[in-house]
Design an enzyme around this catalytic site. Sequence first.
Site, PDB file in Angstrom:
ATOM      1  N   GLY A 146       0.480  -1.509   0.048  1.00  0.00           N
ATOM      2  CA  GLY A 146       0.166   0.304   0.399  1.00  0.00           C
ATOM      3  C   GLY A 146       0.681   1.457   0.317  1.00  0.00           C
ATOM      4  N   SER A 189       0.182   1.833  11.661  1.00  0.00           N
ATOM      5  CA  SER A 189       1.293   2.848  11.210  1.00  0.00           C
ATOM      6  C   SER A 189       1.283   4.047  12.971  1.00  0.00           C
ATOM      7  CB  SER A 189       1.620   3.923  10.010  1.00  0.00           C
ATOM      8  OG  SER A 189       1.995   5.752  10.585  1.00  0.00           O
ATOM      9  N   TYR A 247      -3.367   9.972   5.510  1.00  0.00           N
ATOM     10  CA  TYR A 247      -2.046   8.247   5.101  1.00  0.00           C
ATOM     11  C   TYR A 247      -2.378   7.758   6.585  1.00  0.00           C
ATOM     12  CZ  TYR A 247       1.663   5.339   6.321  1.00  0.00           C
ATOM     13  OH  TYR A 247       2.484   3.735   6.963  1.00  0.00           O
TER      14      TYR A 247
HETATM   15  P1  NAI Z   1       7.280   0.739   0.984  1.00  0.00           P
HETATM   16  O1  NAI Z   1       6.903   2.281  -0.028  1.00  0.00           O
HETATM   17  O2  NAI Z   1       8.343   0.632   0.636  1.00  0.00           O
HETATM   18  O3  NAI Z   1       6.804  -0.695   0.523  1.00  0.00           O
HETATM   19  C1  NAI Z   1       5.455  -0.219   0.393  1.00  0.00           C
HETATM   20  C2  NAI Z   1       5.584  -1.586  -1.303  1.00  0.00           C
HETATM   21  O4  NAI Z   1       3.762  -1.715  -1.034  1.00  0.00           O
HETATM   22  C3  NAI Z   1       5.547  -1.124  -2.480  1.00  0.00           C
HETATM   23  O5  NAI Z   1       6.627  -2.042  -2.778  1.00  0.00           O
HETATM   24  C4  NAI Z   1       5.041  -0.698  -3.227  1.00  0.00           C
HETATM   25  O6  NAI Z   1       5.164  -1.572  -5.054  1.00  0.00           O
HETATM   26  C5  NAI Z   1       3.158  -1.342  -2.958  1.00  0.00           C
HETATM   27  N1  NAI Z   1       2.096  -1.325  -2.851  1.00  0.00           N
HETATM   28  C6  NAI Z   1       2.278   0.297  -3.530  1.00  0.00           C
HETATM   29  N2  NAI Z   1       0.707  -0.035  -3.744  1.00  0.00           N
HETATM   30  C7  NAI Z   1      -0.142  -0.970  -4.120  1.00  0.00           C
HETATM   31  C8  NAI Z   1      -1.228  -0.923  -4.396  1.00  0.00           C
HETATM   32  N3  NAI Z   1      -1.872  -0.822  -4.858  1.00  0.00           N
HETATM   33  N4  NAI Z   1      -0.792  -2.935  -5.267  1.00  0.00           N
HETATM   34  C9  NAI Z   1       0.057  -3.393  -4.161  1.00  0.00           C
HETATM   35  N5  NAI Z   1       0.866  -3.288  -3.420  1.00  0.00           N
HETATM   36  C10 NAI Z   1       0.939  -1.384  -3.769  1.00  0.00           C
HETATM   37  O7  NAI Z   1       6.944   1.046   2.302  1.00  0.00           O
HETATM   38  P2  NAI Z   1       7.741  -0.153   3.382  1.00  0.00           P
HETATM   39  O8  NAI Z   1       8.540   1.555   4.422  1.00  0.00           O
HETATM   40  O9  NAI Z   1       8.079  -1.020   3.067  1.00  0.00           O
HETATM   41  O10 NAI Z   1       6.345  -0.023   4.977  1.00  0.00           O
HETATM   42  C11 NAI Z   1       5.720  -1.147   4.477  1.00  0.00           C
HETATM   43  C12 NAI Z   1       4.278  -1.114   5.241  1.00  0.00           C
HETATM   44  O11 NAI Z   1       4.594  -0.762   6.633  1.00  0.00           O
HETATM   45  C13 NAI Z   1       3.086   0.276   4.992  1.00  0.00           C
HETATM   46  O12 NAI Z   1       2.110  -0.033   4.565  1.00  0.00           O
HETATM   47  C14 NAI Z   1       4.064   1.018   5.500  1.00  0.00           C
HETATM   48  O13 NAI Z   1       2.894   2.824   5.354  1.00  0.00           O
HETATM   49  C15 NAI Z   1       3.573   0.160   6.564  1.00  0.00           C
HETATM   50  N6  NAI Z   1       4.879   1.419   7.792  1.00  0.00           N
HETATM   51  C16 NAI Z   1       6.187   1.545   7.676  1.00  0.00           C
HETATM   52  C17 NAI Z   1       7.176   1.930   8.036  1.00  0.00           C
HETATM   53  C18 NAI Z   1       8.019   2.734   8.189  1.00  0.00           C
HETATM   54  O14 NAI Z   1       8.498   3.067   9.440  1.00  0.00           O
HETATM   55  N7  NAI Z   1       8.082   1.791   6.769  1.00  0.00           N
HETATM   56  C19 NAI Z   1       6.201   2.566   9.552  1.00  0.00           C
HETATM   57  C20 NAI Z   1       4.555   2.966   9.786  1.00  0.00           C
HETATM   58  C21 NAI Z   1       4.025   1.786   8.875  1.00  0.00           C
HETATM   59  C1  15L Z   2       5.742   5.779   8.766  1.00  0.00           C
HETATM   60  O1  15L Z   2       4.196   5.692   8.655  1.00  0.00           O
HETATM   61  C2  15L Z   2       5.824   5.647   7.225  1.00  0.00           C
HETATM   62  O2  15L Z   2       5.802   4.491   6.845  1.00  0.00           O
HETATM   63  C3  15L Z   2       7.258   5.695   7.152  1.00  0.00           C
HETATM   64  O3  15L Z   2       7.924   6.108   5.817  1.00  0.00           O
HETATM   65  C4  15L Z   2       8.013   6.520   8.343  1.00  0.00           C
HETATM   66  O4  15L Z   2       8.198   7.773   7.904  1.00  0.00           O
HETATM   67  C5  15L Z   2       7.532   6.098   9.884  1.00  0.00           C
HETATM   68  O5  15L Z   2       5.982   6.247   9.752  1.00  0.00           O
HETATM   69  C6  15L Z   2       7.406   7.239  11.186  1.00  0.00           C
HETATM   70  O6  15L Z   2       7.164   8.149  11.406  1.00  0.00           O
HETATM   71  O7  15L Z   2       9.316   8.026  11.113  1.00  0.00           O
END
Ligand code: NAI
Ligand code: 15L
Length: 264
Positions: free
Chosen positions: A72, A110, A135
Site C-alpha cells: 500500500g 502505522s 495516510y
Molecule cells: P514502501 O512504500 O517501501 O513499500 C510499500 C510497497 O507496497 C511498495 O513496494 C509498493 O509497490 C507496494 N504497493 C503500493 N501500492 C500498491 C497497490 N495498490 N497494490 C499493490 N502493491 C502496492 O513501504 P515500507 O516502508 O516498506 O512499509 C511497508 C508497510 O509498513 C506500509 O504499509 C507502511 O505504511 C507501513 N509502515 C512502515 C513504516 C516504516 O517505518 N517503514 C512505519 C509505519 C508503517
Molecule cells: C510511516 O508510517 C512511514 O511509512 C515511514 O516512511 C516513516 O516515516 C514512519 O512512519 C515514521 O513515522 O518514522
Amino acid sequence: MLRTLLLTGAAGGIGKALRPLLKDIAETVVLSDIEDITELAAHERFHACELSDAAAVRTLVEGVDGIIHLGGISVERPFELILRGNIVGAYNLFEAARNTGRPRIIFASSNHVIGYYRRDQNLDNAVIPRPDTLYGVSKAFGENVASYYADKFGQECLSVRIGSCLPEPANPRMLATWLAVEDFAELCARAFAAPRIGHTIVYGMSANDETWWDNRNAAFLGWQPKHTSAKWRAKVLAAAPPEDPDSREVIFQGGGFVNLDHPG
Ligand code: NAI
Ligand code: 15L
C-alpha cells in the site's frame, strides 16, 4: 512453522529487509507487489497483484496459511492513491481472507494513526485514534476493518502500529520510534504461533530508551524486542540540528507528518 506465507508489499523497504528472516516462519513465502521481484530464494515465489483488484487479491490469498500485509501507500499522498492502495486494498485483503479459510493477518498499521497525540502522553493500544494525515486515517480504517472482521467472522489479525522500521534511526524522534526489522520478524512469529489473537493492536518499536507507547495489553504475545536505538544515539544527535521544543513536529508523536500540507 507455516506452510505458505503471503508477504504483500514485498518490493518495499520493509519487505526487502524482512524477506531473509521469513524462512524461519514459513516453508514457502509468496512475495507480492505491483513492482516485479525477479531475484528469488529457493523458498520464495512471486505473484504480481494490484491490491485494489478484488478478484486478483482473492486469487493471491487462496491457499495461504498466514499473511503479512505491508502493501500500500506508506506516506502522505493524494486521496485517490490512498483510497486505492490502503482503503480498497485493505478491504479486499480481509474479504479474500474471510472467504479462503481465514489465514491470520499481520497488518502493517502505522504510528500515524495516533500522530496527533503529544510526546508527553504515554499511549496504550486502547486510545482512540488521532491520525495526523490522510495516510494515518487510512491505517485507522485498516485497523477498524480488522476489528470488525475479528468480531463478526473470527478473522484474526495483529495490527502493528509500526514506528520507524529502517536500518537505523535517522533523526532524534526515531530514537523513540525505531523498530529493528529483526524485532518485527520476531513479533510476526509470535503472532502466528499464539493460540489466539482475535484483533490485537501492538506498537511496533524496539527496546528503545525513550518510548511514548505501552504494549502491556499485548503482553500475552510474549514479544520482547531485543534491539535498541541506543547504539546510534550519539551519532544521531551529533548529526541533527538543535530541536525547537515549541515546534509542532517536536510536540506531536507524528513528527514531521503533522506539518505536511493536506493533499486536497
Ligand atoms: P514502501 O512504500 O517501501 O513499500 C510499500 C510497497 O507496497 C511498495 O513496494 C509498493 O509497490 C507496494 N504497493 C503500493 N501500492 C500498491 C497497490 N495498490 N497494490 C499493490 N502493491 C502496492 O513501504 P515500507 O516502508 O516498506 O512499509 C511497508 C508497510 O509498513 C506500509 O504499509 C507502511 O505504511 C507501513 N509502515 C512502515 C513504516 C516504516 O517505518 N517503514 C512505519 C509505519 C508503517
Ligand atoms: C510511516 O508510517 C512511514 O511509512 C515511514 O516512511 C516513516 O516515516 C514512519 O512512519 C515514521 O513515522 O518514522
